[in-house]
Design a protein around this motif. Structure first.
Motif, PDB file in Angstrom:
ATOM      1  N   SER A  19       0.832  -1.138   0.070  1.00 29.20           N
ATOM      2  CA  SER A  19      -0.099   0.103   0.152  1.00 29.20           C
ATOM      3  C   SER A  19       0.746   1.404  -0.239  1.00 29.20           C
ATOM      4  N   ALA A  20       1.680   1.484   0.866  1.00 29.32           N
ATOM      5  CA  ALA A  20       2.439   2.467   0.883  1.00 29.32           C
ATOM      6  C   ALA A  20       3.308   2.930  -0.112  1.00 29.32           C
ATOM      7  N   LEU A  21       3.943   1.997  -0.881  1.00 26.59           N
ATOM      8  CA  LEU A  21       4.626   2.077  -1.966  1.00 26.59           C
ATOM      9  C   LEU A  21       3.978   2.453  -3.002  1.00 26.59           C
ATOM     10  N   VAL A  22       2.673   1.890  -3.124  1.00 29.79           N
ATOM     11  CA  VAL A  22       1.982   2.393  -4.223  1.00 29.79           C
ATOM     12  C   VAL A  22       1.363   3.474  -4.222  1.00 29.79           C
ATOM     13  N   ALA A  23       1.080   4.232  -2.860  1.00 28.26           N
ATOM     14  CA  ALA A  23       0.639   5.520  -2.573  1.00 28.26           C
ATOM     15  C   ALA A  23       1.976   6.386  -3.014  1.00 28.26           C
ATOM     16  N   VAL A  24       3.068   6.181  -2.827  1.00 26.76           N
ATOM     17  CA  VAL A  24       4.044   6.880  -3.267  1.00 26.76           C
ATOM     18  C   VAL A  24       4.174   7.235  -4.715  1.00 26.76           C
ATOM     19  N   HIS A  25       3.991   5.972  -5.368  1.00 22.02           N
ATOM     20  CA  HIS A  25       3.662   6.097  -7.005  1.00 22.02           C
ATOM     21  C   HIS A  25       2.641   6.784  -7.399  1.00 22.02           C
ATOM     22  N   HIS A  26       1.481   6.610  -6.914  1.00 29.61           N
ATOM     23  CA  HIS A  26       0.455   7.589  -7.330  1.00 29.61           C
ATOM     24  C   HIS A  26       0.672   8.982  -6.830  1.00 29.61           C
ATOM     25  N   ALA A  27       1.419   9.221  -5.837  1.00 32.80           N
ATOM     26  CA  ALA A  27       1.662  10.688  -5.471  1.00 32.80           C
ATOM     27  C   ALA A  27       2.359  11.288  -6.585  1.00 32.80           C
TER      28      ALA A  27
END
Length: 270
Positions: A7-15
């Motif tokens: 989740s957290a790394l996917v959030a960074v990607h989307h950000a």
């Protein structure tokens, strides 16, 4: 964003994509993991993926499951030129990120090695980062008997595929492998941000932390004829030089896998 343990790394990607698409000028991305319900321990124990002795032994022969951890972390993301203009303290530069879904895998704890290879190849090609300049990989490395070897196989194939344009031998031991989960446990949805913060601190202090609980390599992991070695002890993070003798900035990859199949990878430069 909920893609389980990625989740957290996917959030960074989307950000990052939101900034690039001019949807925002900066973003905060991270993750939180709190163990508030005993049922989560019961269910994961019944699945046989928790370490019965409470120690995460990533890459080790005695690896027998992961350990639940708690934590919260976040990073502020800005375009590099804006951070420089604003006089911000810059901990690192994200050179590339990518997200992919692995489809059907061998088991809940074993990521799809082929999909991982495709993901890493995409990240480093798009970031124009020569693979022989990446000297550390913060693996997902949960400490399961079969999951760790599958992840290593995906890494090896990606490095082989990307080494076609390398000017140096891919078999030279230049890239360390580690997992923060041996130290603080598996932060599940926040594990990706824990990996990022670890890498940024390692760059700041020029020091790679060693894996805990590592004594003997998992027999299913084959590191011969590969650029990898296990960071079993803390050591100074050497910088590489190019063919002209110029110093190359420290570069690291960070992997994060969700048991639903969503995997992510980021490459960071000091």
């Amino acid at each position: 964003i909920d893609t389980a343990c990625s989740s957290a790394l996917v959030a960074v990607h989307h950000a990052i994509n939101a900034i690039r698409n001019n949807e925002c000028t900066m973003a905060i991305a991270g993750g939180v993991s709190l163990n508030l319900d005993p049922k989560t321990f019961v269910i994961t124990s019944q699945l046989g993926i928790l370490s019965p002795d409470g120690a995460c032994k990533t890459f080790d022969k005695s690896a027998n499951g992961y350990v639940k951890g708690e934590g919260v972390g976040a990073v502020l993301l800005k375009p590099l030129h804006q951070a420089q203009k604003d006089g911000d303290h810059i901990y690192g530069i994200i050179r590339g990120t990518a997200v992919k879904h692995g489809g059907k895998a061998q088991s809940l704890t074993a990521p799809n090695a082929r999909t991982q290879t495709e993901l890493l190849t995409k990240v480093y090609q798009e970031a124009a980062i020569p693979i022989d300049t990446v000297t550390y990989i913060e693996t997902h490395g949960t400490g399961t008997e079969l999951g760790d070897p599958v992840e290593i196989e995906g890494l090896k194939q990606a490095f082989y595929d990307l080494s076609a344009t390398s000017k140096r031998s891919i078999f030279e031991k230049y890239c360390a492998l580690g997992s923060i989960k041996t130290v603080i446990g598996h932060l599940e949805p926040a594990s990706g941000i824990a990996g990022i913060i670890k890498v940024l601190l390692a760059m700041q202090h020029e020091y790679l932390p060693g894996n805990l609980h590592f004594t003997e390599l998992n027999p299913y992991i084959e590191l011969e004829n590969s650029p990898f070695y296990i960071a079993d002890k803390s050591h100074y993070w050497e910088k590489r030089k190019d063919e002209y003798g110029n110093t190359i900035p420290r570069r690291a990859g960070i992997s994060s896998f969700g048991f639903g199949g969503t995997i992510a990878h980021a490459v960071i430069e000091e």
